[in-house]
Design a protein around this motif. Sequence first.
Motif, PDB file in Angstrom:
ATOM      1  N   LEU A 107     -49.643  -7.899  33.969  1.00 18.67           N
ATOM      2  CA  LEU A 107     -50.811  -8.623  33.471  1.00 18.67           C
ATOM      3  C   LEU A 107     -51.407  -9.520  34.549  1.00 18.67           C
ATOM      4  O   LEU A 107     -52.605  -9.543  34.777  1.00 18.67           O
ATOM      5  N   ARG A 108     -50.492 -10.251  35.211  1.00 18.98           N
ATOM      6  CA  ARG A 108     -50.963 -11.239  36.157  1.00 18.98           C
ATOM      7  C   ARG A 108     -51.509 -10.626  37.443  1.00 18.98           C
ATOM      8  O   ARG A 108     -52.587 -10.994  37.900  1.00 18.98           O
ATOM      9  N   TYR A 109     -50.744  -9.724  38.028  1.00 23.11           N
ATOM     10  CA  TYR A 109     -51.105  -9.262  39.366  1.00 23.11           C
ATOM     11  C   TYR A 109     -51.876  -7.963  39.401  1.00 23.11           C
ATOM     12  O   TYR A 109     -52.655  -7.735  40.309  1.00 23.11           O
ATOM     13  N   ALA A 110     -51.643  -7.101  38.437  1.00 21.03           N
ATOM     14  CA  ALA A 110     -52.372  -5.833  38.462  1.00 21.03           C
ATOM     15  C   ALA A 110     -53.645  -5.909  37.640  1.00 21.03           C
ATOM     16  O   ALA A 110     -54.688  -5.396  38.037  1.00 21.03           O
TER      17      ALA A 110
ATOM     18  N   MET C   1     -46.475 -14.990  50.546  1.00 17.84           N
ATOM     19  CA  MET C   1     -46.392 -14.626  49.116  1.00 17.84           C
ATOM     20  C   MET C   1     -47.493 -13.655  48.731  1.00 17.84           C
ATOM     21  O   MET C   1     -47.363 -12.906  47.792  1.00 17.84           O
ATOM     22  N   ASN C   2     -48.613 -13.717  49.459  1.00 18.69           N
ATOM     23  CA  ASN C   2     -49.724 -12.792  49.212  1.00 18.69           C
ATOM     24  C   ASN C   2     -49.291 -11.355  49.345  1.00 18.69           C
ATOM     25  O   ASN C   2     -49.730 -10.493  48.603  1.00 18.69           O
ATOM     26  N   ASN C   3     -48.413 -11.145  50.312  1.00 15.66           N
ATOM     27  CA  ASN C   3     -47.933  -9.787  50.542  1.00 15.66           C
ATOM     28  C   ASN C   3     -47.189  -9.274  49.304  1.00 15.66           C
ATOM     29  O   ASN C   3     -47.370  -8.131  48.898  1.00 15.66           O
ATOM     30  N   LEU C   4     -46.417 -10.160  48.695  1.00 18.49           N
ATOM     31  CA  LEU C   4     -45.683  -9.747  47.501  1.00 18.49           C
ATOM     32  C   LEU C   4     -46.645  -9.434  46.369  1.00 18.49           C
ATOM     33  O   LEU C   4     -46.510  -8.420  45.685  1.00 18.49           O
ATOM     34  N   LYS C   9     -49.075  -5.374  42.907  1.00 15.21           N
ATOM     35  CA  LYS C   9     -50.296  -4.701  42.435  1.00 15.21           C
ATOM     36  C   LYS C   9     -50.247  -3.209  42.767  1.00 15.21           C
ATOM     37  O   LYS C   9     -50.596  -2.370  41.950  1.00 15.21           O
ATOM     38  N   GLU C  10     -49.786  -2.926  43.973  1.00 18.74           N
ATOM     39  CA  GLU C  10     -49.662  -1.536  44.404  1.00 18.74           C
ATOM     40  C   GLU C  10     -48.715  -0.756  43.498  1.00 18.74           C
ATOM     41  O   GLU C  10     -48.963   0.396  43.165  1.00 18.74           O
TER      42      GLU C  10
END
Lengths: 151, 235, 236
Positions: A107-110, C1-4, C9-10
């Motif tokens: 939910l948060r990141y995707a 942390m952006n990389n994580l 997301k990937e």
Amino acid sequence: MLDLQEQYDKIYRYCYFKLYNQELAEDITQETFLKYLEHYEFTSSETTLKYLYTIARNLCIDEYRKQKPVSTEDIAEMPYEDNIIDNLSIKAAISKLSEEDRELLLLRYANDVGIGAMAAIYNISRFAVRRKILAARKRLEEELRKEDAYE
Amino acid sequence: MELVIDRLSKQYGAKIAVDRISVKLNKGVYGLLGANGAGKSTLMRMICGILKPTGGTVTFDGIDSDKEAFRAILGYLPQDFGYYPEFSAKDFLLYIAALKAIPKKEAKKRVAELLELVGLSDVANKKIKTFSGGMKQRLGIAQALLNRPKLLVLDEPTAGLDPKERVRFRNLLGSIGKDCIVILSTHIVSDVEHLSDEVMIMKDGSFIFQGKWNDSEMSLEDFYLSQFEEDEDHE
Amino acid sequence: MNNLDHRIKEYFKAPAPKRKEEFINSLAPSEISFARFVISQAGYIRKLTWILFSLVIVGITAVPFIIDSSVIWFVSGLMPLLALLMVSEGNRSMRHKMAEIESATRFSLRSVLLARMVLMGTVNLVAIVIAIPVSTHFGDYSAVASGLYIVTPFLVAASAGLYIVRVMKGNTALYSVAAVSLFISLFMFLSRDRFASLFIKDAVKYWGLIALLALVAMVKQTAMLIKNTEEITWNW
């Protein structure tokens, strides 16, 4: 005023990572929108998402009951296009997390769901949402460390 | 989702009402601020495609403003509007729904939903001539939403609304603005501050400002008023 | 942390949905056709218009049984009233300040005007078609002559009316149309005795000419009205 184009993909993604079946995920996605449009169309932006995800989650749960649950091995075996080392370890790491943690991260990141909307979905405070996300992240980082330790 | 206004102009004889305005708008609520006579209504009418420009174009995702397909995604509330004498609120909305090509069954459903949304359900069958100014305005907002517009153009939508209606309107706008382009015009600065994400200030047919207003140097109100003082000095 | 964040997301990239467009299109409500729209407009023609129209029909059909002499004058005198009804219906959007909202809809003010003109035109045609044989039967003139004496005042009143509502604004426009129609009506009512020379056999061809010109004018005015809807939404 729902942006159907955008939300379709997101709800579909949400359902896919619960059912791990493309056909089924799309069926549930469409059913979710039909139910939403029938009863909840003019709600404000935050409750829109709450209703969408709640309907989707309930429909997915109904599906679970009909078939056997997906095992962790199945999740880890899901085919992906890239095969960068990065992805392999994250695959393994995430598959070790709880269903709840996976959902939070999706939910948060995707799906880029806002904190406020997530608070509405889970019916908890914004503070609690942040706390849960941080905790899920921490667990993920822990799993990643374990994975990387094998290499 | 993008509205492209390119060098839009309107000239009446020697008078230039709108002077080569160019702007690109995406999802969100845009406040068009300006004095009466600054050309706001003329601009809005051209954006809606109901007034022919003397120069320039307006396109929404590539569709020109004079096309039927453009009007299909448009919702418009003019500054002043009437109604056929014996119409009730429901009659009015059903009539407009037919003009928006919405089939009858669907139209009945949407009319009921919208009346609920703007708080006119209990007077759905009452004649519009019995309505207060605020109620009529809410009806106007409802008709603009009938076809789930992607572009919503509202000319002085808060005129005549009491404080409670204003709050309701603000909330409604908040939810709509997330997924479509809303342009609302007003001459009241606080409306713009509370209702819109970005502001366009119009004076003598052009934009003297467009974007997000940064309060740090000067309040929007002060800036706006200063523009008028300049005029007074010249007189 | 952006990389994580990015990696997470990937991970959550799902295979593309297959039936998205199909579904979204199925939700878009179907649209009504123009024909259906015209029919719906019929429902919005005023009751008063229908009542007056019915009275005209009754007048046309009943009058022969009431007066002995030729009915042509009475019938032809009624025609400008029909023209007035037509122009009046067409003008409603402007009079009641609905024109601007109507302009911004998919069918637009144009279609509203077109629909109303078509509806009223058809209805009036019915009246004319009834009037001609009735007047011929109960009158002294040939069918052609009777037809012209009926159709010409209608066309003249209609074309004048449409022109007036295009160039004049507000209620005064309609009053002017009413005045013009009344004038033409009275002319027809009263001319049988006074202007006998107008109705001799040779004069028929002049009537035909006027009727033709008026028809062309009416069509032209209707077209201009529909094309230039901006002109008539006057308070701009």
